[in-house]
Write an enzyme that holds these catalytic residues in place. Structure first.
Site, PDB file in Angstrom:
ATOM      1  N   ASP A   1      50.744  37.224  35.800  1.00 46.94           N
ATOM      2  CA  ASP A   1      51.513  38.106  34.918  1.00 46.94           C
ATOM      3  C   ASP A   1      52.442  37.309  34.025  1.00 46.94           C
ATOM      4  O   ASP A   1      52.879  36.209  34.371  1.00 46.94           O
ATOM      5  CB  ASP A   1      52.343  39.094  35.744  1.00 46.94           C
ATOM      6  CG  ASP A   1      51.476  39.993  36.602  1.00 46.94           C
ATOM      7  OD1 ASP A   1      50.395  40.379  36.124  1.00 46.94           O
ATOM      8  OD2 ASP A   1      51.869  40.277  37.740  1.00 46.94           O
TER       9      ASP A   1
ATOM     10  N   HIS B   1      37.095  42.830  50.893  1.00 49.15           N
ATOM     11  CA  HIS B   1      38.390  42.146  50.873  1.00 49.15           C
ATOM     12  C   HIS B   1      39.483  43.198  51.036  1.00 49.15           C
ATOM     13  O   HIS B   1      39.602  44.115  50.217  1.00 49.15           O
ATOM     14  CB  HIS B   1      38.567  41.407  49.541  1.00 49.15           C
ATOM     15  CG  HIS B   1      39.780  40.530  49.481  1.00 49.15           C
ATOM     16  ND1 HIS B   1      39.918  39.383  50.230  1.00 49.15           N
ATOM     17  CD2 HIS B   1      40.921  40.630  48.747  1.00 49.15           C
ATOM     18  CE1 HIS B   1      41.082  38.807  49.960  1.00 49.15           C
ATOM     19  NE2 HIS B   1      41.717  39.553  49.076  1.00 49.15           N
TER      20      HIS B   1
ATOM     21  N   SER C   1      37.553  39.790  54.541  1.00 49.23           N
ATOM     22  CA  SER C   1      38.644  38.851  54.278  1.00 49.23           C
ATOM     23  C   SER C   1      39.917  39.664  54.092  1.00 49.23           C
ATOM     24  O   SER C   1      39.863  40.871  53.819  1.00 49.23           O
ATOM     25  CB  SER C   1      38.345  37.995  53.039  1.00 49.23           C
ATOM     26  OG  SER C   1      38.030  38.802  51.914  1.00 49.23           O
TER      27      SER C   1
ATOM     28  N   PHE D   1      51.032  52.694  43.049  1.00 50.94           N
ATOM     29  CA  PHE D   1      50.035  51.647  42.871  1.00 50.94           C
ATOM     30  C   PHE D   1      49.011  52.014  41.801  1.00 50.94           C
ATOM     31  O   PHE D   1      48.556  51.153  41.045  1.00 50.94           O
ATOM     32  CB  PHE D   1      49.320  51.361  44.204  1.00 50.94           C
ATOM     33  CG  PHE D   1      50.065  50.408  45.088  1.00 50.94           C
ATOM     34  CD1 PHE D   1      51.388  50.619  45.421  1.00 50.94           C
ATOM     35  CD2 PHE D   1      49.435  49.291  45.616  1.00 50.94           C
ATOM     36  CE1 PHE D   1      52.075  49.741  46.245  1.00 50.94           C
ATOM     37  CE2 PHE D   1      50.108  48.398  46.433  1.00 50.94           C
ATOM     38  CZ  PHE D   1      51.434  48.629  46.748  1.00 50.94           C
TER      39      PHE D   1
ATOM     40  N   GLU E   1      44.009  39.801  52.468  1.00 52.44           N
ATOM     41  CA  GLU E   1      45.026  39.240  51.571  1.00 52.44           C
ATOM     42  C   GLU E   1      46.418  39.495  52.133  1.00 52.44           C
ATOM     43  O   GLU E   1      46.730  40.587  52.605  1.00 52.44           O
ATOM     44  CB  GLU E   1      44.922  39.871  50.180  1.00 52.44           C
ATOM     45  CG  GLU E   1      45.956  39.309  49.207  1.00 52.44           C
ATOM     46  CD  GLU E   1      45.780  39.840  47.805  1.00 52.44           C
ATOM     47  OE1 GLU E   1      44.732  39.553  47.205  1.00 52.44           O
ATOM     48  OE2 GLU E   1      46.687  40.550  47.318  1.00 52.44           O
TER      49      GLU E   1
END
Length: 295
Positions: free
Chosen positions: A120, A273, A26, A223, A28
């Protein structure tokens, strides 16, 4: 092609030959900040469609006030590809009443899969005191949604403890979530230990690893700090030596992703994913290799 190159190619193909038949993937995506970038993104989606993904997911930033952008992009991707497309829904951005209306809108428009998140909080400006567990309960009361939730192999940065973070995931699963998608990670052993812990407390549903493409040393560091994710020393050193060479960084990033997928596959993982960052290069090349379509 000389005999040595042919031999190496055959070894490489043999290594990945069985994976495509067994795995599901999958992707995103996130709504572009500029409208003119949407067409470019839809072209990226068109290319990813070739790999017959299980679903696409479309993010929604908390406090962005742009739920309509997520909804619009989900509709366009689903119409363009015919593939199940799941919006992210963050409960920190909406009141309970608003969440109910959004959920009904999705269901009535045949959008049955939702990625349910807490979201968030910025400067305590959250419009809701609900957590992801509450959101899962709310969605299941509206309709029988297919629900994905978040999981954190290296513990959520704001969790009180690893145990409480793990129990929070179990509560989300018990509330009706169908699967969890993990935050990205770079150490396979962190995922495997986390999966074992999930199983030990009764989580039998799928824990799908989230795989992040690495394009540069700076991106890797940025990141990892944001998510408090550990970086193996060898990865850091490899990128650091070539951090100013964009092409080599992409090659390194591709190889890291391939080895992660292969390593996880050998440990029984069959669903992956990919966090695409709305870019085609690395994720597309990895999927070509996994599907044997680039040879």
């Amino acid at each position: 092609m000389n005999n040595l190159m042919l031999y190496k190619k055959n070894i490489f193909l043999e290594k990945f030959s069985k994976i495509a038949k067994d795995i599901q993937i999958s992707f995103e995506l996130f709504p572009p900040k500029k409208s003119f970038l949407e067409e470019k993104l839809l072209n990226v989606v068109k290319n990813f469609k070739l790999f017959k993904p299980k679903f696409f997911s479309v993010t929604h930033g908390a406090n962005s006030g742009k739920e309509n952008l997520t909804y619009s992009l989900v509709k366009k991707i689903k119409k363009k590809t015919g593939i199940n497309t799941a919006p992210h829904l963050t409960c920190s951005d909406f009141t309970k009443f608003e969440l109910k209306n959004i959920a009904k809108k999705y269901w009535n428009n045949k959008i049955y899969h939702i990625v349910a998140l807490r979201g968030d909080e910025f400067n305590n400006s959250s419009r809701s005191k609900m957590g992801a567990i509450d959101l899962v309960y709310l969605l299941k009361k509206i309709a029988n949604f297919d629900i994905s939730v978040a999981a954190y192999p290296e513990v959520h940065p704001k969790a009180e403890s690893a145990y409480k973070d793990l129990m929070n995931l179990k509560n989300k699963m018990d509330a009706g979530a169908n699967r969890a998608i993990t935050q990205f990670f770079f150490k396979i052993e962190h995922y495997l230990r986390f999966r074992d812990k999930c199983f030990s407390i009764g989580i039998k549903k799928d824990i799908v690893p989230g795989i992040l493409p690495i394009y540069s040393y700076d991106q890797l560091i940025r990141f990892s700090k944001l998510g408090k994710v550990a970086i193996p020393k060898w990865i850091k050193n490899t990128f650091k030596n070539f951090k100013n060479d964009v092409d080599i960084c992409k090659i390194i990033g591709s190889n890291i992703m391939l080895e992660m997928v292969y390593g996880l596959y050998r440990e029984g993982v069959r669903n992956f994913h990919f966090y695409t960052l709305n870019r085609l290069e690395i994720v597309y090349s990895i999927c070509c290799i996994l599907n044997q379509t680039s040879f």
